[in-house]
Every structure is written in C-alpha cells, then in structure tokens.
Design an enzyme around this catalytic site. Sequence first.
Site, PDB file in Angstrom:
ATOM      1  N   GLY A 281       0.726  -1.318  -0.016  1.00  0.00           N
ATOM      2  CA  GLY A 281      -0.143  -0.257   0.092  1.00  0.00           C
ATOM      3  C   GLY A 281       0.794   1.168   0.163  1.00  0.00           C
ATOM      4  O   GLY A 281       0.375   2.324  -0.538  1.00  0.00           O
ATOM      5  N   ASN A 282       1.923   1.223   0.717  1.00  0.00           N
ATOM      6  CA  ASN A 282       2.832   2.421   0.685  1.00  0.00           C
ATOM      7  C   ASN A 282       3.356   2.978  -0.546  1.00  0.00           C
ATOM      8  O   ASN A 282       3.799   4.084  -0.705  1.00  0.00           O
ATOM      9  CB  ASN A 282       4.093   2.165   1.755  1.00  0.00           C
TER      10      ASN A 282
ATOM     11  N   LYS B 279     -13.361 -10.616   5.110  1.00  0.00           N
ATOM     12  CA  LYS B 279     -12.621  -9.448   4.642  1.00  0.00           C
ATOM     13  C   LYS B 279     -13.592  -8.055   4.570  1.00  0.00           C
ATOM     14  O   LYS B 279     -14.402  -8.003   3.617  1.00  0.00           O
ATOM     15  CB  LYS B 279     -12.097  -9.579   3.429  1.00  0.00           C
TER      16      LYS B 279
ATOM     17  N   LYS C 134      -3.378 -10.279  -1.998  1.00  0.00           N
ATOM     18  CA  LYS C 134      -2.420 -10.195  -2.915  1.00  0.00           C
ATOM     19  C   LYS C 134      -1.206 -10.844  -2.605  1.00  0.00           C
ATOM     20  O   LYS C 134      -0.408 -11.208  -3.557  1.00  0.00           O
ATOM     21  CB  LYS C 134      -2.274  -8.616  -3.036  1.00  0.00           C
TER      22      LYS C 134
ATOM     23  N   LYS D 176       1.957 -12.397   4.553  1.00  0.00           N
ATOM     24  CA  LYS D 176       3.172 -12.212   3.854  1.00  0.00           C
ATOM     25  C   LYS D 176       4.082 -13.540   4.067  1.00  0.00           C
ATOM     26  O   LYS D 176       4.715 -13.851   3.343  1.00  0.00           O
ATOM     27  CB  LYS D 176       3.996 -10.868   4.051  1.00  0.00           C
TER      28      LYS D 176
HETATM   29  P1  ADP Z   1       0.789  -4.022   2.703  1.00  0.00           P
HETATM   30  O1  ADP Z   1       0.477  -2.845   2.229  1.00  0.00           O
HETATM   31  O2  ADP Z   1       2.362  -3.881   2.157  1.00  0.00           O
HETATM   32  O3  ADP Z   1       0.166  -5.289   2.260  1.00  0.00           O
HETATM   33  P2  ADP Z   1       0.425  -4.425   5.488  1.00  0.00           P
HETATM   34  O4  ADP Z   1       0.056  -3.133   6.261  1.00  0.00           O
HETATM   35  O5  ADP Z   1      -0.687  -5.191   5.159  1.00  0.00           O
HETATM   36  O6  ADP Z   1       1.102  -3.657   4.460  1.00  0.00           O
HETATM   37  O7  ADP Z   1       1.196  -5.344   6.273  1.00  0.00           O
HETATM   38  C1  ADP Z   1       2.560  -4.557   6.639  1.00  0.00           C
HETATM   39  C2  ADP Z   1       2.701  -4.083   8.014  1.00  0.00           C
HETATM   40  O8  ADP Z   1       2.656  -5.095   8.889  1.00  0.00           O
HETATM   41  C3  ADP Z   1       3.919  -3.366   8.291  1.00  0.00           C
HETATM   42  O9  ADP Z   1       4.211  -2.103   8.010  1.00  0.00           O
HETATM   43  C4  ADP Z   1       3.864  -3.399  10.072  1.00  0.00           C
HETATM   44  O10 ADP Z   1       3.507  -2.131  10.464  1.00  0.00           O
HETATM   45  C5  ADP Z   1       2.734  -4.466  10.032  1.00  0.00           C
HETATM   46  N1  ADP Z   1       3.471  -5.655  11.115  1.00  0.00           N
HETATM   47  C6  ADP Z   1       2.636  -6.507  11.855  1.00  0.00           C
HETATM   48  N2  ADP Z   1       3.351  -7.458  12.359  1.00  0.00           N
HETATM   49  C7  ADP Z   1       4.783  -7.236  12.004  1.00  0.00           C
HETATM   50  C8  ADP Z   1       5.856  -8.155  12.371  1.00  0.00           C
HETATM   51  N3  ADP Z   1       5.986  -9.230  13.289  1.00  0.00           N
HETATM   52  N4  ADP Z   1       6.919  -7.652  11.758  1.00  0.00           N
HETATM   53  C9  ADP Z   1       7.043  -6.435  11.006  1.00  0.00           C
HETATM   54  N5  ADP Z   1       6.209  -5.652  10.669  1.00  0.00           N
HETATM   55  C10 ADP Z   1       4.801  -6.133  11.262  1.00  0.00           C
HETATM   56 MG    MG Z   2      -1.482  -5.871   3.276  1.00  0.00          MG
END
Ligand code: ADP
Ligand code: MG
Length: 311
Positions: free
Chosen positions: A11-12, A128, A212, A274
Amino acid sequence: MKKLAVVAIGGNAVNRPGEKPTAENMFSAVEEAMGYLVDMLDEYDIVITHGNGPQVGNILIQQEMAKDIIPPFPIDVNDAQTQGSLGYMIVQSLRNQLSKRNLRREVAALITQIIVDKNDEAFKKPSKPVGPFYSEEEAKKLMAEKGWIMKEDAGRGWRRVVPSPKPLDIVEKEVIKLLLKNDVIVVAAGGGGIPVINEDGRLKGVEAVIDKDRASALLAIEIDADELIILTGVEKVALNYGKPNQVYLDRLTVEEANRYLKEGHFPSGSMGPKIEAAIDFVTTTGKTCLITDMKKLKEALSGRTGTRIVP
Ligand code: ADP
Ligand code: MG
C-alpha cells in the site's frame, strides 16, 4: 542470465501514509516506487504485483453515493477497474523512470483473473471488510435486499464483509510467460487478481477478494520465479512487533516461520499473509523470499538488510 523475481508492492508504494488519495499524489508515490524497482533491472527480470484494498474501497464508496443514478458494479468488475487505473499509473511511471536512465524496455499491465474454488471454506465465513461504513438500519436493509453479509466493525459502524478464498490458478499465466520470454516487464495479478470460478469451462466473476500476497506467491510458483520479493512498510520482519522486547529477524527458516505464525507474531490483517505467502513459495520451490521496505531494496538485495525466508 538474469534472475526472475515477482515483486509485490504494498500500500505504501501507491498511497504514502497520511496523504490524500488524489491521482497526483498516487502518481508521485508510484513513480518513486518504480525508481527503486528500475535499480534492480541489471540483475533481475521482474513481474510486478500490487494490492488494491483502499482503491476498491474508494470505488465502493463512490458507487454507494451514486447508486440512485448509476447501478453499482459487482466487486470483480471493481477489481478490474483498479487493475486498470493502478496498472496505468505503474506502467507510465515505470516508462518515465526507464527513460530517465536511458533504458529501453517494454512494459505492460495485464488484466489478470485468478481461479478460486466455489466450495472454498472462505465462502461460508466471509472475513474481509470492504467499502463504506453503514448504520445498523441501512446494514439490515442491505443484507435483506442484496444478500450481503455485514458485520459491526469495532464500534465504527457496519461494513460489508466478503470471502477471501485461496487462489488456485492464474488464467492468464501463459500470457505472462509469453511476455516474459519477450523481455517485457509485466504488471499482473493486481489487487490479488480478479476472483473467478470455472463452471463447466465457463469463467464467471465472484464477489470476493483474493489476498495479494497469496496471489503473488502463486504467480511466483507458476512462472518458476527465482525469488519472491515482498515490499512493504517495514525494513525487516520482527518478533514481538511494536513491543518493548521487539527483535528484528535477518533470516527465518520455513519451520521457524510456521512456529512464530502459530505463536501469533504475524497478524492476519498485515504481516500474516506475507509470511504465509513466503512459506508457500519457499516450501514449494526450495527458493527464498525477501521481505523489506522498497527504500532498502538495493541494500537488501546485496544481503545487507531485509528478512529472508529460507527452506
Ligand atoms: P502492505 O500494504 O504492504 O500489504 P500491511 O500494512 O498489510 O502492508 O502489512 C505490513 C505491516 O505489518 C508493516 O508495515 C507493519 O506495520 C505490520 N506488522 C505487523 N506485524 C509485524 C511483524 N511481526 N514484523 C514487522 N511488521 C509487522
Ligand atoms: Mg496488506
């Protein structure tokens, strides 16, 4: 020979935190992201995947506001719209970044459908949340009228929830392979792909959202990628994330990843999918997955940062 990587952008890369989702802001964020990806093209051929959660949510809000004038589309069609709009931003930004460096590469974004099983357990328990918030009264009406499933979301109002089924097969995978063979940088499976079912040989869209990260793992497996790279908001994966005893991880075996996942270190709405995608790709292929922040991609590719999930 270059290595082949599936690069999933989070998302970033599309909306910087705290910025309004104007087209101008999104183009600016995407162009920055594409700059980081272009830096890896000496060593890698890439397929780019991206999320679409906030963008589909915004379309659902627009549809809701205009529903008395224009009939709303189902979610699979909205998914296709975001593959188009985000795909456009990505290919244009990528071309601009390539020409800035005098690199000549062909680039294409592909509408991508992904087969799911209509008997997937997820269809029995939609999980979701998507789209706008409604009052309880509106929600009850919508549930009765449209057969939507809606849930109260943490005191903020009622929201539609849709299933998140497992991606099984990428309809356009042969097209992706053809494009790769011809040296094209491909954008595919945007928003996790458009979920479709196969009914006696006929494809039909379903109202669901494919994660995704899971779709990226499937794509990486199907095109025989050497690496799955997941770019997100953190440089490394952590244990006890956000707590005083947080520790960042450089390397994580599949066995450790499974254990920490069970212990609850990776929430299902963010890092969980992920890690699951990484486990899926690494277990199936014996290759590795890298999770890092796109700003650190170069350093991570040379082994100086990021978290690697290994067999
Ligand atoms: P994206 O848009 O890339 O899918 P998400 O917000 O869904 O991003 O997931 C990534 C985020 O998960 C990270 O930016 C962090 O804030 C959070 N996060 C949760 N648990 C963890 C973890 N164990 N280690 C690192 N980040 C984590
Ligand atoms: Mg995500």
